[in-house]
Design a protein around this motif. Structure first.
Motif, PDB file in Angstrom:
ATOM      1  N   THR A  46     -46.928  -7.564  27.676  1.00  0.00           N
ATOM      2  CA  THR A  46     -46.620  -6.624  28.748  1.00  0.00           C
ATOM      3  C   THR A  46     -45.203  -6.091  28.542  1.00  0.00           C
ATOM      4  OG1 THR A  46     -45.711  -8.340  30.192  1.00  0.00           O
ATOM      5  CG2 THR A  46     -48.071  -7.848  30.435  1.00  0.00           C
ATOM      6  N   TYR A  80     -42.493  -3.447  31.054  1.00  0.00           N
ATOM      7  CA  TYR A  80     -42.424  -2.660  32.291  1.00  0.00           C
ATOM      8  C   TYR A  80     -41.234  -1.705  32.287  1.00  0.00           C
ATOM      9  CZ  TYR A  80     -44.747  -7.118  33.343  1.00  0.00           C
ATOM     10  OH  TYR A  80     -45.539  -8.230  33.276  1.00  0.00           O
ATOM     11  N   GLY A 107     -48.705  -4.003  32.735  1.00  0.00           N
ATOM     12  CA  GLY A 107     -49.620  -4.777  33.577  1.00  0.00           C
ATOM     13  C   GLY A 107     -49.221  -4.745  35.043  1.00  0.00           C
ATOM     14  N   ASP A 112     -52.523  -0.403  33.521  1.00  0.00           N
ATOM     15  CA  ASP A 112     -53.360  -1.353  34.260  1.00  0.00           C
ATOM     16  C   ASP A 112     -53.694  -0.770  35.633  1.00  0.00           C
ATOM     17  OD1 ASP A 112     -54.653  -3.752  34.347  1.00  0.00           O
ATOM     18  OD2 ASP A 112     -52.874  -4.965  34.799  1.00  0.00           O
ATOM     19  N   ILE A 145     -47.522 -12.303  28.769  1.00  0.00           N
ATOM     20  CA  ILE A 145     -46.617 -11.623  29.693  1.00  0.00           C
ATOM     21  C   ILE A 145     -45.199 -11.794  29.160  1.00  0.00           C
ATOM     22  CG2 ILE A 145     -45.698 -11.662  32.044  1.00  0.00           C
ATOM     23  CD1 ILE A 145     -48.581 -12.085  32.950  1.00  0.00           C
TER      24      ILE A 145
END
Ligand code: KIV
Length: 284
Positions: free
Chosen positions: A31, A33, A52, A92, A223
């Motif tokens: 993941t 971000y 995600g 996601d 993650i």
């Protein structure tokens, strides 16, 4: 990875991912971000990046993924896309973006593509979301399924717990895998199931089957804050920590506090001096 590799790198397509599976080459993804993380991940040679809905916990401090909104996902996808132009990016679909109706789900999948430039969307569920997968795939978008432990429905699953540990539950997951494939998904993610069940799924469907807490697969996702050792609230059994970045943060923050309080920062090298002679004019 050499400088030359980075320059020549091109974004993977669904056909590359299918070929990797057929040649037994595992895809590695995680993941991301934010801009900096995505940039470093692309530089490291990550095959795919998932923006995600785990950002709910990792970035916003929610206790689960349910509160995450479409707008939050889009903002983070935009940042990741800007940082990693040559990486296959998965958006996601958050809870509520594909449960209300098929038309609404298609509209939200379109938003991910138009506003954030993702390469595919991922959504949770098997048999029960097959018509949604079909509609989005028929709209010309790539869909990755997500079965097994599905955090958005952790309430219905009795918490964040491994799935498929009984024959009955394993059968239902294999049925989900068949439905996801038949509905037109190009790949699927299997989360939190025993490796025996994953192996059966891989025999059942010809598309790439990726895993998190599902044993050996056509590729793995983790993650980002888990592998960095940054997320502190809990560590699932299937996580391997590759660093202790939280400790690095603590040390940096403590050293900065000490320096400022002790008067050793800023030093001479951190200040801007006036142009020669100008200080005298000011004093005069
Ligand atoms: O949101 C997420 O990070 C996920 C993980 C299970 C990979 O879907």
């Amino acid at each position: 990875m050499t400088g030359e590799d980075i320059v020549l790198r091109k974004k993977l397509t669904r056909f590359d991912l299918q070929k990797m599976k057929e040649e037994g080459r595992r895809a590695v993804w995680m993941t991301a971000y934010d801009f900096v993380t995505a940039q470093l991940a692309e530089e490291a040679g990550m095959d795919m990046l998932l923006v995600g809905d785990s950002l709910g916990m990792a970035v916003y401090g929610y206790s689960g993924t349910v509160p995450v909104t479409m707008d939050q996902c889009i903002y983070h996808c935009e940042a990741v896309r800007r940082a990693a132009a040559n990486t296959f990016i998965i958006g996601d679909m958050p809870f509520g973006s594909y449960q209300v109706g098929i038309e609404d789900a298609c509209r939200n999948a379109v938003r991910f593509h138009k506003e954030a430039g993702v390469d595919c969307i991922k959504l949770e569920g098997g048999v029960r979301v097959a018509p949604v997968i079909r509609a989005i795939a028929d709209g010309g978008m790539l869909v990755m399924g997500h079965i097994g432990l599905t955090p958005q429905s952790s309430g219905a699953q009795g918490g964040f717990r491994a799935q498929g540990r009984t024959a009955e539950s394993a059968r239902a997951i294999i049925e989900d895998a068949r439905a996801v494939y038949a509905a037109g998904a190009f790949s699927m993610l299997v989360e939190g199931v025993p490796p025996e069940v994953t192996a059966m799924i891989r025999r059942e469907v010809p598309i790439p089957v990726y895993g998190i807490g599902a044993g050996d697969c056509d590729g793995q996702v983790m993650i980002c804050s888990d592998i960095l050792g940054l997320f502190q609230a809990f560590t699932p059994k299937f996580v391997k920590r590759y660093g202790d970045v939280a400790d690095a943060y603590r040390k940096v923050f403590a050293a900065y506090i000490d320096d400022v309080r002790g008067g050793t920062f800023p030093g001479e090298e951190h200040v801007y001096r006036m142009v020669a002679g100008e200080a005298d004019k000011l004093a005069g």
